[in-house]
Structures are given as structure tokens and as C-alpha cells.
Design a protein around this motif. Sequence first.
Motif, short mmCIF file in Angstrom:
data_model
loop_
_atom_site.label_atom_id
_atom_site.label_comp_id
_atom_site.label_asym_id
_atom_site.label_seq_id
_atom_site.Cartn_x
_atom_site.Cartn_y
_atom_site.Cartn_z
N ASP A 102 0.85 -1.39 -0.08
CA ASP A 102 0.01 -0.13 0.10
C ASP A 102 0.82 1.32 0.04
N ARG A 103 1.85 1.34 0.65
CA ARG A 103 2.85 2.43 0.79
C ARG A 103 3.52 2.79 -0.60
N THR A 104 3.89 1.74 -1.37
CA THR A 104 4.65 1.60 -2.53
C THR A 104 3.76 1.58 -3.68
N THR A 105 2.53 1.03 -3.53
CA THR A 105 1.58 0.81 -4.71
C THR A 105 2.00 -0.25 -5.55
N HIS A 106 3.21 -0.80 -5.36
CA HIS A 106 3.69 -1.96 -6.06
C HIS A 106 3.77 -3.47 -5.37
N ALA A 107 3.97 -4.34 -6.67
CA ALA A 107 3.43 -5.78 -5.97
C ALA A 107 4.74 -6.04 -5.38
N VAL A 108 4.39 -7.04 -3.99
CA VAL A 108 5.32 -7.66 -3.34
C VAL A 108 5.34 -8.89 -3.26
N ASN A 109 6.42 -9.63 -3.07
CA ASN A 109 6.54 -11.00 -2.80
C ASN A 109 7.43 -11.30 -1.61
N GLY A 126 0.13 -5.18 -6.67
CA GLY A 126 0.08 -3.94 -6.38
C GLY A 126 -1.18 -3.22 -7.66
N VAL A 127 -1.14 -1.90 -7.65
CA VAL A 127 -2.17 -1.39 -8.28
C VAL A 127 -1.53 -1.15 -9.80
N HIS A 128 -0.55 -1.38 -10.29
CA HIS A 128 0.43 -1.41 -11.50
C HIS A 128 0.34 -2.83 -12.00
N ALA A 129 -0.34 -2.72 -13.32
CA ALA A 129 -0.36 -3.92 -14.13
C ALA A 129 1.15 -4.52 -14.51
N LEU A 130 1.32 -5.84 -14.48
CA LEU A 130 2.68 -6.34 -14.84
C LEU A 130 2.64 -7.45 -15.91
N PRO A 131 3.22 -7.67 -16.64
CA PRO A 131 3.30 -8.49 -17.76
C PRO A 131 3.72 -9.95 -17.36
N ILE A 132 3.56 -10.12 -15.92
CA ILE A 132 3.97 -11.62 -15.41
C ILE A 132 2.94 -11.95 -14.40
N THR A 133 2.46 -13.19 -14.19
CA THR A 133 1.72 -13.69 -13.33
C THR A 133 2.78 -14.73 -12.57
N VAL A 134 2.71 -14.41 -11.26
CA VAL A 134 3.82 -15.39 -10.33
C VAL A 134 2.84 -16.02 -9.36
N ARG A 135 3.27 -17.32 -9.25
CA ARG A 135 2.09 -18.00 -8.05
C ARG A 135 3.11 -18.42 -7.06
N ALA A 136 2.52 -18.77 -5.94
CA ALA A 136 3.21 -19.27 -4.56
C ALA A 136 3.96 -20.45 -5.36
N GLY A 137 5.17 -20.92 -5.01
CA GLY A 137 5.88 -22.22 -5.25
C GLY A 137 6.72 -22.00 -6.41
N ALA A 138 6.79 -20.80 -6.93
CA ALA A 138 7.31 -20.46 -8.34
C ALA A 138 9.15 -20.45 -7.88
N THR A 139 9.91 -21.02 -8.51
CA THR A 139 11.23 -20.84 -8.10
C THR A 139 11.96 -19.81 -9.16
N MET A 140 12.68 -18.72 -8.34
CA MET A 140 13.35 -17.60 -8.98
C MET A 140 14.71 -18.05 -9.52
N PRO A 141 15.24 -17.50 -10.38
CA PRO A 141 16.66 -17.64 -11.23
C PRO A 141 17.56 -16.79 -10.03
N LEU A 142 18.78 -17.53 -9.78
CA LEU A 142 19.49 -16.52 -8.86
C LEU A 142 20.24 -15.55 -9.51
N LEU A 143 20.74 -15.98 -10.57
CA LEU A 143 21.57 -14.63 -11.33
C LEU A 143 20.97 -13.51 -12.05
N ASN A 144 19.71 -13.94 -12.20
CA ASN A 144 18.91 -12.70 -13.00
C ASN A 144 17.61 -11.98 -12.39
#
Length: 261
Positions: A102-109, A126-144
Motif C-alpha cells: 500500500d505504501r509503495t503501490t507496487h507488487a510485493v513477494n 499492487g495497483v500497477h499492471a505487470l506482464p507477469i503472473t507469479v504464483r506461490a511455489g515458483a522458483t526464481m533464478p539466482l543470477l537474473n
Amino acid sequence: MTENSAPPRQGIQSVELAMTVLQAMEQGRGPMSLTQIAAASDMQPSKAHRYLVTLARVGLVAQSPSSGRYDLGPAMRRLGVESLRRMDEVALVSEHLPGLRDRTTHAVNLSVWGDHGPVVVRWEYGVHALPITVRAGATMPLLNSATGGAFLTHLPEQLTDPILRAQLEEDPLTEATRARVTEIRTETRREGVAATSGGVIPGVTSLAAPVFTAGDSLSLVVTLVMPSRGLTAATLTGLAEELRETARTMSEQLGHAAHAE
């Protein structure tokens, strides 16, 4: 009388003063003399000594027979262990995510370290549309990813290197990869947050900060995700400070004591 004007509830002042003594000992990070404890508690030595005697009787404080110094006692250690056993780290710090959003208006994970790298366990849009849908359980890359960068910076190489080799299909890791990891660690330690722009998804900028538990152990990483378009250096600076402050609050709730600079 309205609820807002109601007088504060009365407590037991002696218990509050005893906690002042215990907090002084905790912040001392080791055995302390009576003089040191009294000074840190803002008490006369005679008054501090009375509290120490009482606390020792119930095992919250112990005095060394050889040095005469005081330290936290066995009952305090048992309380600490039991507190840690009952603590659900993800549930505790997740309560801070909606406020950060709420303070930043951006998505948080929020992410934890899993068998194959950083795993997203909470996501607040957040309130801003993102070209991405991330669900709980997704694994993120370390380097990028910014999340990966925070884990790379604050976890030992014994944990991160095998995952990095598997994600990049490099065995051993190339010199170029090693150089990039060093760069990420240097930048993240300097800024207090890891940052990427277009690293995983084009047009998306992310900032990630570490969340520590007692003993400086890295527990979680909290990440802001936002559209890159329209961001300015000043905006990013403000968002990074908001993220760092939230991560500090989360860490304190998990028992982390920040070291004095």
C-alpha cells in the motif's frame, strides 16, 4: 470517555525495570559486570544489583563464580528456544506485506530458500499492471532476479553454487559467471538491496532485501516488483529505502539485532 482518550492500562513498574536490566544484558552480547549493567540500564549499581539477585533466583540471570560477571541464565535460554520453536517466520513477516504494497503501490513477494533455489511463498499484487503472473511455489533464478541476488549475497557459496551450476548448466562455473556473482554481491552489500531491470521479464524492475533471524541467519527475502516505465532514480531511491526499512522491521520481529555501525 472515548476509546482514544482512555487512560493507558496500568502495568507493574518493577517488571518493566527488570526487563530494562535484561535488555541491557542482551545488548551487551556477553557477560557483563554490575557496573556495566547498571550504566546500560540507567540505574544506580545498588538498584541494579537487587534486580539481578531477583532475576538470578528464577534462573533468568546467572553469575559466574570465578569472574563475578552476569549473563543470561538457563531459564532465559529455555524461553528463547521455546519462542523459536513456536515461531512461524513466514506467517509473522507476511503481516507486513500489505502495508509495504500500500505504501509503495507496487507488487510485493516473499521468498524462502528451497531445494532448487529461491521459492516464492507469498505474493501481493499492487495497483500497477505487470506482464507477469507469479504464483506461490515458483522458483526464481539466482543470477537474473533481484530475489536471487539477495540470496546470492547473504547465503554461503556452499549453498548457492550447486543451485547456480544447475540453473546455468555450468559445471564448473565459468569465470564470467564468477565475476557477475562478485559484482552482484558488491552492489547488493553497498546498497542494502539487490536490483534488476528486465532480468527475468522485460519491462519489469525488482528490488529485494534480506530478512534475517537471530544470529544473522538469512531467513527470507522480500521483493518489490514494478513496471520499469516511468521510474526515475529518485523514485527508486525512495522505494529502496522503504523496502530496507520494512526488511529491518521484519528482521527485528524474528529476533535479529542489527549491529552497530
